[in-house]
Write a protein that holds these residues in place. Sequence first.
Motif, PDB file in Angstrom:
ATOM      1  N   ASP A 111      50.115  39.881 -17.145  1.00 23.08           N
ATOM      2  CA  ASP A 111      49.557  38.593 -16.127  1.00 23.08           C
ATOM      3  C   ASP A 111      50.165  38.368 -15.037  1.00 23.08           C
ATOM      4  OD1 ASP A 111      47.453  36.349 -16.604  1.00 23.08           O
ATOM      5  OD2 ASP A 111      49.835  35.218 -15.846  1.00 23.08           O
ATOM      6  N   HIS A 118      48.634  39.037 -11.082  1.00 22.52           N
ATOM      7  CA  HIS A 118      48.566  37.902 -10.464  1.00 22.52           C
ATOM      8  C   HIS A 118      48.847  38.465  -8.381  1.00 22.52           C
ATOM      9  CE1 HIS A 118      46.631  34.656 -12.171  1.00 22.52           C
ATOM     10  NE2 HIS A 118      47.829  34.217 -13.675  1.00 22.52           N
ATOM     11  N   HIS A 135      43.124  36.195 -21.800  1.00 21.90           N
ATOM     12  CA  HIS A 135      41.978  36.010 -20.905  1.00 21.90           C
ATOM     13  C   HIS A 135      42.097  37.458 -19.837  1.00 21.90           C
ATOM     14  CE1 HIS A 135      45.085  35.616 -18.107  1.00 21.90           C
ATOM     15  NE2 HIS A 135      45.879  34.814 -18.555  1.00 21.90           N
ATOM     16  N   HIS A 175      41.905  39.515 -15.842  1.00 18.61           N
ATOM     17  CA  HIS A 175      42.213  39.683 -15.264  1.00 18.61           C
ATOM     18  C   HIS A 175      40.773  40.396 -13.927  1.00 18.61           C
ATOM     19  CE1 HIS A 175      46.027  37.510 -13.740  1.00 18.61           C
ATOM     20  NE2 HIS A 175      45.953  37.817 -15.062  1.00 18.61           N
ATOM     21  N   HIS A 183      42.507  35.077 -12.786  1.00 12.45           N
ATOM     22  CA  HIS A 183      42.124  35.626 -14.512  1.00 12.45           C
ATOM     23  C   HIS A 183      40.803  35.975 -14.137  1.00 12.45           C
ATOM     24  CE1 HIS A 183      45.652  32.826 -16.345  1.00 12.45           C
ATOM     25  NE2 HIS A 183      45.768  33.933 -15.655  1.00 12.45           N
TER      26      HIS A 183
END
Length: 461
Positions: free
Chosen positions: A303, A307, A345, A347, A422
């Motif tokens: 994650d 990001h 979740h 991306h 996300h």
Amino acid sequence: MRAPFVTSLASLLVAATGAAGGAADGHGTRNVILFVGDGMSVATVTAARIFEGQQRGETGEENYLAFEEFEHVALVKTYNTDMQVPDSAGTMTALVTGVKTRAGVLSIGPDAERGVCGGEETHVETIAEQAEAAGFKTGIISTARFTHATPAALYAHSADRNWEATTPDEACADIARQFVEFTPGDGIDVAFSGGRAMFLPNAVNDPEYTFRNGQRIDGRNLIDEWLSAHSDRHFVFDQAGFDQMPASGQLLGLFEPSHMQWEADRSGDPGGEPSLAEMTKRAIEHLRNDQGFFLMVESGRIDHAHHAGNAHRALVDTVAYADAVGAAVEATDPAETLIVVTADHSHTMTIAGYPGRGNPILGYVAAGGETQKDVAGNVYTTLSYANGPGATDAATAAREKLSPDDVDYIQDAAVPMFVETHGGDDVAAYAHGIGAEGIRGVMDQNEIYDVLANALFGGSN
Ligand SMILES: [Zn+2]
């Protein structure tokens, strides 16, 4: 039709707690391991599969990551009750409590507001609490801070995921304190992650990084408090300590002041820290017992790399995550263990253009020996993001100096943002072992909890 989970959890818990142990209740040993790849979209899995194969000198597309060999697969809807595109706090709450809730809150129900300290009546029980109360051993592993949303959702109830070391209202305990004050059973048995600073007073230098202070303004040293609350507890903070941990008692390993290193950077860490696979293997050895255990393993920094618009570190961490799943498969018996591998979740990374078979997944799009160009005549990479830092002028300038497979390369993006967001598309879940057939079709994320709880507490095997 979704019929197998109609048995109420309460009755299953009574059955589990009422027995002297797994072996005695006729159900045998039951272990459940939940793997969470934070932000591990389906595109991330595909790219990591190709990347892993290409690392071995193959074309890559034909490769399977360890969990892609699992026979049961589902697509998972990840939305939060208040968000179309979710965050990790709400999604992990769904996975480990069976209750879909708002973004930003940890194991409290959807009626409570984010950022407002509510009472215990807002709390929803987690599978780690239930497992401890029923006599199972429990473990939590994450490469992120231990107080970060995904691991925290298992042991803390917080109206805000950011209350890691402080809260605005003393009626609500911060997240680190809730780990030390965790009451079900005898507490979490194995915890390996980063995030040591959240447990240390701000006046105390960190034991490994002497230039860094702890984050606790209340002056409490929660590591000392955790150690002294029970007789057989052990704390380690580096590779040497990890290698010498005792075979009994409860283990707390906090290997960094903040997040652990990305796998791509791990060998450069001065104190040394174990890989996700090493931590997983060690935890399973430690948790193994006749009744069984619940273990959650998070790859928390897929994650973070996304990001940052940095596909290279995301893919290396996804391969390390798959290695950890492989280690768990090897160390357990599927006749008494359920392994579920999923993501919280998605991306916005995409795999696009028309690269030829075996084209380097981190490279420029090329086919038949020809590098392809966009309308302006520029080369472009197979991996790009819908938004993020890759669309800023700074990233564009940096890109010109780097090869696309450089570890620091920031992929191009369409919408300029300092932090890539996300994605709202479904993630996948893969399952192996007892009750794995419950992972099927298109599922709402909180239904995964039912499969985990059913394998651990209910039914017979
Ligand atoms: Zn995130």
